[in-house]
Design a protein around this motif. Structure first.
Motif, PDB file in Angstrom:
ATOM      1  N   THR A 303     100.780  72.227 170.235  1.00 28.87           N
ATOM      2  CA  THR A 303     100.114  71.188 169.534  1.00 28.87           C
ATOM      3  C   THR A 303      99.352  70.021 170.271  1.00 28.87           C
ATOM      4  OG1 THR A 303     101.562  70.259 169.864  1.00 28.87           O
ATOM      5  CG2 THR A 303     101.355  71.857 168.222  1.00 28.87           C
ATOM      6  N   GLY A 304      99.143  68.743 170.305  1.00 26.35           N
ATOM      7  CA  GLY A 304      98.704  67.539 170.764  1.00 26.35           C
ATOM      8  C   GLY A 304      97.666  67.991 170.979  1.00 26.35           C
ATOM      9  N   VAL A 305      96.900  67.313 171.594  1.00 26.44           N
ATOM     10  CA  VAL A 305      95.561  67.614 172.417  1.00 26.44           C
ATOM     11  C   VAL A 305      95.178  68.655 173.368  1.00 26.44           C
ATOM     12  CG1 VAL A 305      93.957  66.058 173.826  1.00 26.44           C
ATOM     13  CG2 VAL A 305      94.899  64.633 172.989  1.00 26.44           C
ATOM     14  N   VAL A 306      96.345  69.004 174.134  1.00 25.68           N
ATOM     15  CA  VAL A 306      95.994  70.515 174.554  1.00 25.68           C
ATOM     16  C   VAL A 306      96.390  71.386 174.090  1.00 25.68           C
ATOM     17  CG1 VAL A 306      97.082  71.647 176.808  1.00 25.68           C
ATOM     18  CG2 VAL A 306      97.154  69.131 176.534  1.00 25.68           C
ATOM     19  N   SER A 307      95.852  71.973 173.016  1.00 28.11           N
ATOM     20  CA  SER A 307      95.485  72.927 171.688  1.00 28.11           C
ATOM     21  C   SER A 307      94.644  73.328 171.752  1.00 28.11           C
ATOM     22  CB  SER A 307      95.878  72.027 170.954  1.00 28.11           C
ATOM     23  OG  SER A 307      96.496  73.259 169.698  1.00 28.11           O
ATOM     24  N   GLY A 308      94.464  74.683 171.439  1.00 32.60           N
ATOM     25  CA  GLY A 308      92.823  75.692 171.087  1.00 32.60           C
ATOM     26  C   GLY A 308      93.664  76.415 169.723  1.00 32.60           C
ATOM     27  N   TRP A 309      93.022  77.624 170.193  1.00 29.43           N
ATOM     28  CA  TRP A 309      92.127  78.786 169.598  1.00 29.43           C
ATOM     29  C   TRP A 309      93.423  80.231 169.948  1.00 29.43           C
ATOM     30  CZ3 TRP A 309      86.187  79.382 168.244  1.00 29.43           C
ATOM     31  CH2 TRP A 309      86.203  78.328 167.848  1.00 29.43           C
ATOM     32  N   GLY A 310      94.089  79.602 171.013  1.00 29.60           N
ATOM     33  CA  GLY A 310      94.436  80.322 171.362  1.00 29.60           C
ATOM     34  C   GLY A 310      94.107  81.943 171.948  1.00 29.60           C
ATOM     35  N   LEU A 366      92.450  71.244 180.809  1.00 30.39           N
ATOM     36  CA  LEU A 366      92.298  69.859 181.241  1.00 30.39           C
ATOM     37  C   LEU A 366      93.009  68.694 180.548  1.00 30.39           C
ATOM     38  CD1 LEU A 366      90.365  67.984 182.676  1.00 30.39           C
ATOM     39  CD2 LEU A 366      89.692  67.325 180.054  1.00 30.39           C
ATOM     40  N   PRO A 367      94.343  67.960 181.643  1.00 31.75           N
ATOM     41  CA  PRO A 367      95.266  67.332 180.891  1.00 31.75           C
ATOM     42  C   PRO A 367      95.004  66.480 180.036  1.00 31.75           C
ATOM     43  CG  PRO A 367      95.263  67.631 183.742  1.00 31.75           C
ATOM     44  CD  PRO A 367      93.895  68.380 183.142  1.00 31.75           C
ATOM     45  N   THR A 368      95.875  65.976 179.327  1.00 32.97           N
ATOM     46  CA  THR A 368      96.365  64.993 178.228  1.00 32.97           C
ATOM     47  C   THR A 368      95.347  64.210 179.243  1.00 32.97           C
ATOM     48  OG1 THR A 368      98.031  65.823 176.573  1.00 32.97           O
ATOM     49  CG2 THR A 368      97.071  63.149 176.051  1.00 32.97           C
ATOM     50  N   SER A 369      95.989  63.301 180.781  1.00 32.50           N
ATOM     51  CA  SER A 369      95.594  62.197 181.059  1.00 32.50           C
ATOM     52  C   SER A 369      94.881  62.144 180.975  1.00 32.50           C
ATOM     53  CB  SER A 369      96.410  62.132 181.890  1.00 32.50           C
ATOM     54  OG  SER A 369      95.874  63.252 182.833  1.00 32.50           O
ATOM     55  N   GLU A 370      93.445  63.523 181.067  1.00 28.93           N
ATOM     56  CA  GLU A 370      92.209  63.226 182.048  1.00 28.93           C
ATOM     57  C   GLU A 370      90.837  63.452 180.743  1.00 28.93           C
ATOM     58  OE1 GLU A 370      90.738  65.836 184.718  1.00 28.93           O
ATOM     59  OE2 GLU A 370      92.885  66.082 185.718  1.00 28.93           O
ATOM     60  N   THR A 371      91.940  63.619 179.320  1.00 31.93           N
ATOM     61  CA  THR A 371      90.442  64.090 177.819  1.00 31.93           C
ATOM     62  C   THR A 371      90.799  62.456 177.601  1.00 31.93           C
ATOM     63  OG1 THR A 371      91.786  66.400 177.672  1.00 31.93           O
ATOM     64  CG2 THR A 371      90.831  64.771 175.880  1.00 31.93           C
ATOM     65  N   GLY A 374      90.449  60.359 171.717  1.00 27.08           N
ATOM     66  CA  GLY A 374      90.063  60.777 171.099  1.00 27.08           C
ATOM     67  C   GLY A 374      89.123  62.430 170.539  1.00 27.08           C
ATOM     68  N   ARG A 375      88.920  61.953 171.862  1.00 26.60           N
ATOM     69  CA  ARG A 375      88.166  63.556 172.024  1.00 26.60           C
ATOM     70  C   ARG A 375      88.972  64.669 172.586  1.00 26.60           C
ATOM     71  NH1 ARG A 375      83.741  61.800 175.877  1.00 26.60           N
ATOM     72  NH2 ARG A 375      82.434  60.050 175.262  1.00 26.60           N
ATOM     73  N   GLY A 376      88.752  66.193 171.634  1.00 27.90           N
ATOM     74  CA  GLY A 376      89.452  67.232 172.190  1.00 27.90           C
ATOM     75  C   GLY A 376      89.061  68.208 173.437  1.00 27.90           C
ATOM     76  N   TYR A 377      90.011  69.038 173.356  1.00 22.64           N
ATOM     77  CA  TYR A 377      90.807  69.787 174.220  1.00 22.64           C
ATOM     78  C   TYR A 377      89.194  69.952 175.430  1.00 22.64           C
ATOM     79  CZ  TYR A 377      92.870  73.952 177.015  1.00 22.64           C
ATOM     80  OH  TYR A 377      93.326  74.217 177.784  1.00 22.64           O
ATOM     81  N   GLY A 378      89.566  69.557 176.823  1.00 24.79           N
ATOM     82  CA  GLY A 378      88.315  70.554 177.775  1.00 24.79           C
ATOM     83  C   GLY A 378      87.271  69.422 177.419  1.00 24.79           C
ATOM     84  N   SER A 379      86.821  68.428 176.981  1.00 30.19           N
ATOM     85  CA  SER A 379      85.979  67.012 176.757  1.00 30.19           C
ATOM     86  C   SER A 379      86.359  66.450 177.821  1.00 30.19           C
ATOM     87  CB  SER A 379      86.443  65.894 175.062  1.00 30.19           C
ATOM     88  OG  SER A 379      85.600  65.556 174.989  1.00 30.19           O
TER      89      SER A 379
END
Length: 529
Positions: A303-310, A366-371, A374-379
């Motif tokens: 959940t949250g920013v650190v989230s994807g399709w798994g 990519l940590p939340t702190s580095e994202t 308003g942008r997605g995971y790994g941005s």
């Protein structure tokens, strides 16, 4: 000028090689911001880099299509396809080596990689036209360097095609009508003689971060890919030659912080030999440039920013193997475990509803702190493609196989191990590390130890493990270990790996459009019309 920022694909990508429908129909559409060929002013040398930018753009979009990475990596013994509720064909590939030739992913990556080849072919034609208008040595030098970049990028596309399909078509020209395939080693010969060896000479001898266009391919980038081609051919003297060229430059080293190597701090660091750049080189405040869903599909079911399709996870057996051998530094970075909190403070949820694993690829994390907000995971993070650790391991393997000495091999091996925390002495500086491998121990089983280091160091990266198993003749044994056809078992190998499953089938749509693909592949380098 910044690579990929508002890139103009100078030549429209034309029709792709054997264009078939993809899941998105993207391949049937002209790229955005294309300029018709007849409108190009070849006397305006300020636009001379734009054809090159178009090839990088094709790599960033098509070459980084999310389905490509799992096709490269799920065939090994360490990676699990991750999901049991979607894309069943990926599970069939990874678990049973069942290749459904109707799987859309095969067609997608055939098309996307040939798109890069076609855009590169067109770019080389454009550069030749620009060259005719170069009137001084500086412009001629730039033109030659730009040609080298395109040749490297074209070779990289062929390398990916051979990884997936083995024997493929050499497309010398976009007007070529004979699309008969060539055997893999002939494609390798073409890549080396037509693209990589010339690129080594044409490209500047600098670190990519110091290239005219930051992050562009350089002479050492091309040499690294050449070494990888020679490695697949078991040509160890040439592996040693190309890797020593990179090593002796003195421009590269292992990045000391493995945890941050794959995060924003590690972009274009001293270990980087080539990255697909998806940033604007600003502090996350500029225009967002994305590689499709390359990061998102690997993200944990969270959940949250650190989230994807798994989709991409590691098998329990591999995690156990790594931890039993004392991995800490690389394990912390590589394994993104459900139920744990990362060193960066992000909680990763356990999830058993849609995944068959709870350990995802931390190299895409990519940590939340580095994202950027308003942008997605790994941005905002580049995709690592070639790095110096691989150069050292290839050099070590070449030396251990007779192209050099065991002392040389151990020096490389020990550097990689030291960065991973396997130093001779523990942190107190006096007590011997029980996990340390001495030179004497190394000499007894050098090649196997190097292959184990490659397994851990390059885990989840571009199918390196699978290719190592195939080229060393270990695939049949390793990939069929523990086969258990018991219904309901998590890991079921129904048919098992056999040599005829080394590569994926040519997509039937492609053969329908070009029947010559079904011809017996050519065994010599031949000019096709």
């Amino acid at each position: 000028m910044k690579i990929f920022k508002k890139t103009i694909a100078y030549m429209a990508a034309a029709a792709l090689l054997l264009s078939g429908a993809s899941c998105s129909d993207f391949l049937d559409k002209a790229p955005e911001n294309t300029v018709p060929e007849e409108s190009i002013d070849y006397t305006n040398l300020s636009n001379m880099y734009q054809p090159v930018s178009g090839v990088y753009g094709a790599l960033r979009t098509g070459g980084m299509h999310w389905v490509g990475l799992p096709l490269y990596i799920v065939r090994d013994d360490d990676v699990w396809s991750g999901r049991h509720d979607d894309q069943a064909d990926l599970i069939n590939i990874g678990e049973s080596f069942v290749y459904m030739n109707s799987f859309w992913g095969f067609n997608e990556m055939w098309n996307q990689n040939y798109k890069i080849v076609r855009v590169a072919n067109a770019a080389l034609d454009d550069l030749a036209n620009f060259r005719a208008n170069c009137t001084n040595n500086d412009d001629l030098q730039k033109n030659s360097e730009y040609e080298g970049e395109v040749r490297f990028l074209r070779a990289l596309a062929y390398y990916r095609l051979t990884q997936l399909f083995g024997d493929v078509t050499i497309l010398r020209s976009n007007t070529q009508t004979d699309l008969t395939r060539s055997v893999r080693d002939v494609v390798y010969e073409y890549m080396l003689t037509e693209d990589l060896l010339p690129a080594i000479e044409l490209l500047p001898k600098v670190h990519p971060r110091n290239a005219e266009h930051m992050g562009a391919a350089t002479s050492y980038t091309a040499a690294t890919l050449a070494a990888k081609v020679y490695l697949q051919m078991n040509d160890f003297p040439n592996v040693k030659k190309q890797t020593e060229y990179v090593i002796n430059s003195g421009l590269f080293d292992l990045y000391p912080d493995f945890y941050n190597l794959f995060k924003t701090a590690g972009m274009l660091c001293e270990e980087s030999l080539f990255e697909c750049q998806i940033t604007d080189f600003d502090a996350g405040s500029g225009e967002e440039i994305r590689p499709g869903e390359w990061y998102v599909f690997q993200g944990p079911a969270n959940t949250g920013v650190v989230s994807g399709w798994g989709f991409i996870g590691y098998r329990d057996e591999f995690v156990d193997w790594a931890e039993k051998r004392g991995e800490t530094v690389r394990a912390t970075t590589t394994f993104l475990k459900g139920g744990e909190t990362t060193p960066s403070g992000d909680a990763i949820n356990l999830n058993t509803n849609m995944t068959a694993t709870n350990c995802w690829n931390g190299k895409a994390y990519l940590p939340t702190s580095e994202t950027p907000a308003g942008r997605g995971y790994g941005s905002g993070n580049n995709i690592r493609i070639l790095r110096y650790a691989d150069v050292l391991l290839m050099h070590a393997e070449a030396c251990a196989n007779g192209a050099g000495t065991l002392d040389e091999a151990f020096e490389d091996f020990d550097k990689i191990r030291a960065r991973a925390g396997f130093k001779e002495l523990l942190e107190d500086g006096t007590t011997k590390n029980p996990k340390y491998i001495s030179k004497e121990e190394f000499n007894k089983n050098a090649v196997e130890l190097i292959l184990d280091e490659r397994r851990m160091e390059l885990a989840g990266e571009w199918g390196e493990r699978y290719m190592d198993l195939v080229r060393t003749g270990k695939a049949a044994t390793v990939l069929n270990e523990g086969a258990d056809p018991t219904p309901g078992d998590r890991y079921i190998v129904v048919n098992g790996w056999t040599e005829d499953k080394t590569y994926y089938p040519i997509p039937p749509t492609q053969i329908e459009n070009a029947p010559a693909l079904a011809n017996e592949p050519l065994t010599e380098l031949t000019v096709q019309q």
